[in-house]
Design a protein around this motif. Structure first.
Motif, PDB file in Angstrom:
ATOM      1  N   UNK A 196       1.102  -1.038   0.229  1.00 51.65           N
ATOM      2  CA  UNK A 196      -0.140   0.124   0.147  1.00 51.65           C
ATOM      3  C   UNK A 196       1.042   1.395   0.189  1.00 51.65           C
ATOM      4  N   UNK A 197       0.445   2.220  -0.609  1.00 51.69           N
ATOM      5  CA  UNK A 197       1.056   3.607  -0.546  1.00 51.69           C
ATOM      6  C   UNK A 197       0.655   4.370   0.178  1.00 51.69           C
ATOM      7  N   UNK A 198       0.243   3.956   1.447  1.00 52.52           N
ATOM      8  CA  UNK A 198      -0.701   5.321   2.190  1.00 52.52           C
ATOM      9  C   UNK A 198      -0.074   4.297   3.231  1.00 52.52           C
ATOM     10  N   UNK A 199       0.663   6.010   4.183  1.00 48.76           N
ATOM     11  CA  UNK A 199       1.425   5.338   6.215  1.00 48.76           C
ATOM     12  C   UNK A 199       2.436   6.544   4.768  1.00 48.76           C
ATOM     13  N   UNK A 200       3.267   6.721   5.832  1.00 43.66           N
ATOM     14  CA  UNK A 200       4.546   7.360   6.032  1.00 43.66           C
ATOM     15  C   UNK A 200       5.755   6.533   5.301  1.00 43.66           C
ATOM     16  N   UNK A 201       6.544   7.217   4.519  1.00 42.66           N
ATOM     17  CA  UNK A 201       7.473   6.424   4.057  1.00 42.66           C
ATOM     18  C   UNK A 201       8.478   5.591   4.666  1.00 42.66           C
TER      19      UNK A 201
ATOM     20  N   UNK B  80      23.702 -17.002  14.021  1.00 42.94           N
ATOM     21  CA  UNK B  80      24.759 -16.898  14.519  1.00 42.94           C
ATOM     22  C   UNK B  80      24.501 -17.794  16.541  1.00 42.94           C
ATOM     23  N   UNK B  81      22.713 -17.452  15.787  1.00 39.82           N
ATOM     24  CA  UNK B  81      22.189 -17.420  17.263  1.00 39.82           C
ATOM     25  C   UNK B  81      20.933 -18.960  17.416  1.00 39.82           C
ATOM     26  N   UNK B  82      20.733 -19.074  16.502  1.00 39.65           N
ATOM     27  CA  UNK B  82      19.377 -19.478  16.485  1.00 39.65           C
ATOM     28  C   UNK B  82      18.367 -18.492  16.651  1.00 39.65           C
ATOM     29  N   UNK B  83      17.706 -20.019  15.923  1.00 37.49           N
ATOM     30  CA  UNK B  83      16.280 -19.523  15.919  1.00 37.49           C
ATOM     31  C   UNK B  83      15.413 -18.549  16.289  1.00 37.49           C
ATOM     32  N   UNK B  84      15.650 -19.100  17.671  1.00 39.13           N
ATOM     33  CA  UNK B  84      15.552 -18.571  18.622  1.00 39.13           C
ATOM     34  C   UNK B  84      15.322 -17.122  19.593  1.00 39.13           C
ATOM     35  N   UNK B  85      16.452 -17.082  18.502  1.00 38.74           N
ATOM     36  CA  UNK B  85      17.151 -14.942  19.053  1.00 38.74           C
ATOM     37  C   UNK B  85      16.138 -14.462  18.114  1.00 38.74           C
ATOM     38  N   UNK B  86      15.418 -14.953  17.027  1.00 33.65           N
ATOM     39  CA  UNK B  86      15.015 -13.945  15.653  1.00 33.65           C
ATOM     40  C   UNK B  86      13.407 -13.412  16.826  1.00 33.65           C
ATOM     41  N   UNK B  87      13.419 -12.467  16.945  1.00 31.89           N
ATOM     42  CA  UNK B  87      12.484 -11.906  17.397  1.00 31.89           C
ATOM     43  C   UNK B  87      11.836 -10.395  16.647  1.00 31.89           C
ATOM     44  N   UNK B  88      10.746  -9.663  16.287  1.00 31.91           N
ATOM     45  CA  UNK B  88      10.505  -8.414  15.645  1.00 31.91           C
ATOM     46  C   UNK B  88      11.783  -7.736  16.179  1.00 31.91           C
ATOM     47  N   UNK B  89      11.063  -7.595  17.211  1.00 35.24           N
ATOM     48  CA  UNK B  89      12.583  -6.283  18.242  1.00 35.24           C
ATOM     49  C   UNK B  89      13.615  -6.417  18.137  1.00 35.24           C
ATOM     50  N   UNK B  90      14.058  -8.026  18.060  1.00 34.39           N
ATOM     51  CA  UNK B  90      15.468  -7.851  17.684  1.00 34.39           C
ATOM     52  C   UNK B  90      16.222  -7.217  16.139  1.00 34.39           C
ATOM     53  N   UNK B  91      15.473  -7.849  15.633  1.00 33.00           N
ATOM     54  CA  UNK B  91      15.855  -7.901  13.893  1.00 33.00           C
ATOM     55  C   UNK B  91      15.393  -5.455  14.006  1.00 33.00           C
ATOM     56  N   UNK B  92      14.052  -5.276  14.546  1.00 28.59           N
ATOM     57  CA  UNK B  92      14.277  -4.068  14.349  1.00 28.59           C
ATOM     58  C   UNK B  92      15.379  -3.182  14.549  1.00 28.59           C
ATOM     59  N   UNK B  93      15.923  -3.858  16.116  1.00 28.77           N
ATOM     60  CA  UNK B  93      17.071  -3.311  16.494  1.00 28.77           C
ATOM     61  C   UNK B  93      18.079  -3.376  15.782  1.00 28.77           C
ATOM     62  N   UNK B  94      18.374  -4.292  15.274  1.00 27.11           N
ATOM     63  CA  UNK B  94      19.842  -4.642  14.982  1.00 27.11           C
ATOM     64  C   UNK B  94      19.525  -3.457  13.034  1.00 27.11           C
ATOM     65  N   UNK B  95      18.090  -3.616  12.826  1.00 25.02           N
ATOM     66  CA  UNK B  95      18.690  -2.335  11.968  1.00 25.02           C
ATOM     67  C   UNK B  95      18.526  -0.914  11.902  1.00 25.02           C
ATOM     68  N   UNK B  96      18.016  -1.108  13.274  1.00 26.46           N
ATOM     69  CA  UNK B  96      18.328   1.003  13.730  1.00 26.46           C
ATOM     70  C   UNK B  96      17.042   1.582  13.194  1.00 26.46           C
ATOM     71  N   UNK B  97      15.997   0.078  13.435  1.00 27.21           N
ATOM     72  CA  UNK B  97      14.235   0.789  12.898  1.00 27.21           C
ATOM     73  C   UNK B  97      13.639   0.841  14.834  1.00 27.21           C
ATOM     74  N   UNK B  98      12.050   0.669  14.735  1.00 28.83           N
ATOM     75  CA  UNK B  98      11.669   0.269  15.869  1.00 28.83           C
ATOM     76  C   UNK B  98      10.949  -0.645  15.253  1.00 28.83           C
ATOM     77  N   UNK B  99      10.459  -1.344  16.565  1.00 33.36           N
ATOM     78  CA  UNK B  99       9.904  -2.788  16.266  1.00 33.36           C
ATOM     79  C   UNK B  99       8.438  -2.145  15.914  1.00 33.36           C
ATOM     80  N   UNK B 100       7.670  -1.792  15.484  1.00 38.48           N
ATOM     81  CA  UNK B 100       6.305  -1.209  15.420  1.00 38.48           C
ATOM     82  C   UNK B 100       6.333  -1.070  14.222  1.00 38.48           C
ATOM     83  N   UNK B 101       7.595  -0.248  13.193  1.00 40.81           N
ATOM     84  CA  UNK B 101       8.066  -0.236  11.940  1.00 40.81           C
ATOM     85  C   UNK B 101       8.329  -1.192  11.352  1.00 40.81           C
ATOM     86  N   UNK B 102       8.453  -2.654  11.314  1.00 45.42           N
ATOM     87  CA  UNK B 102       9.273  -3.546  10.823  1.00 45.42           C
ATOM     88  C   UNK B 102       7.011  -4.210  10.761  1.00 45.42           C
TER      89      UNK B 102
END
Length: 258
Positions: A23-28, A46-68
């Protein structure tokens, strides 16, 4: 429940194949599905599938969890995108297939084994009707069917063989992973003498002689340097022999023929 596009295609399938139109709606948008999946795979490697969370991925990318959540509906969708990513294919995937169906199938099985060895967390992600539509799953199925093409099997038979062989490889890859995380069991003479008091020929008439000679586990006869590699090769050969017998391609007489 897996979210679907307007056409009815599961959303992660459309995303993975590049047909999804967001969708083109919402922020860029400042991220991409590829960035998110690449980061999630790096964490899992590096750490196994249990280490993969939305919050962890967002943090590593420098974004908020909600942005993901503007890109990925939930963790289940993220896992599907991860196991469907073509980046998981090992470099051996580009090799020219060997001559003959048997060697081509062996190379195909080794390709799968290499992928599980490089990304063992894949063994922990449940498979289902959606996952088989992802790019990697379909590429692997296509490669397996290509190896089987000269046997003259129907499409359904080819898929059944691909399923059987890939299940074997995944099972053995799981065993290798489990063994890699444990210490080797080494028995000395005293330990074998103690075990011999309970592991007797009367109790275990077929296994006991092998166990007490050290050929079962942890004994002096257990000197293989390749871990379970020899066992893997033998099991794969048995399956390939079965294919050859069933479809009459063995050079030696069919032992099941009347």
């Amino acid at each position: 429940m897996t979210e679907k596009t307007e056409s009815g295609l599961p959303r992660p399938v459309a995303i993975a194949w590049g047909t999804y139109v967001p969708s083109q709606n919402g922020p860029r948008r400042g991220l991409s599905h590829e960035q998110i999946v690449t980061q999630a795979i790096a964490i899992a490697d590096a750490e196994g599938i249990a280490a993969v969370t939305m919050a962890r991925v967002a943090k590593e990318l420098g974004f908020t969890t909600m942005s993901l959540y503007r890109y990925v509906a939930n963790k289940d969708e993220l896992l599907l995108l991860m196991i469907g990513s073509e980046s998981l294919l090992p470099t051996s995937a580009a090799e020219v297939p060997a001559a003959g169906w048997r060697e081509d199938l062996r190379a195909w099985a080794d390709l799968l084994r290499d992928m599980y060895r490089e990304h063992p967390w894949m063994l922990d992600v449940p498979r289902g009707p959606t996952s088989v539509l992802m790019p990697v799953s379909m590429y692997i199925a296509d490669r397996g069917m290509r190896a089987l093409s000269e046997l003259g099997l129907g499409g359904g038979e080819q898929i059944s063989v691909v399923l059987a062989l890939s299940s074997y490889v995944a099972s053995f890859a799981g065993l290798e992973r489990d063994l890699a995380g444990q210490e080797d069991v080494e028995f000395g003479a005293e330990a074998f003498a103690e075990l011999g008091e309970v592991v007797t020929v009367e109790r275990l008439p077929y296994l006991a002689p092998l166990m007490l000679s050290g050929g079962y586990i942890g004994g002096p006869a257990d000197e293989a340097e390749d871990g379970v590699d020899d066992d893997y090769r033998l099991g794969l050969d048995l399956l390939l022999d079965g294919l050859a017998v069933r479809w009459g391609t063995m050079d030696t007489p069919n032992p099941l023929a009347d």
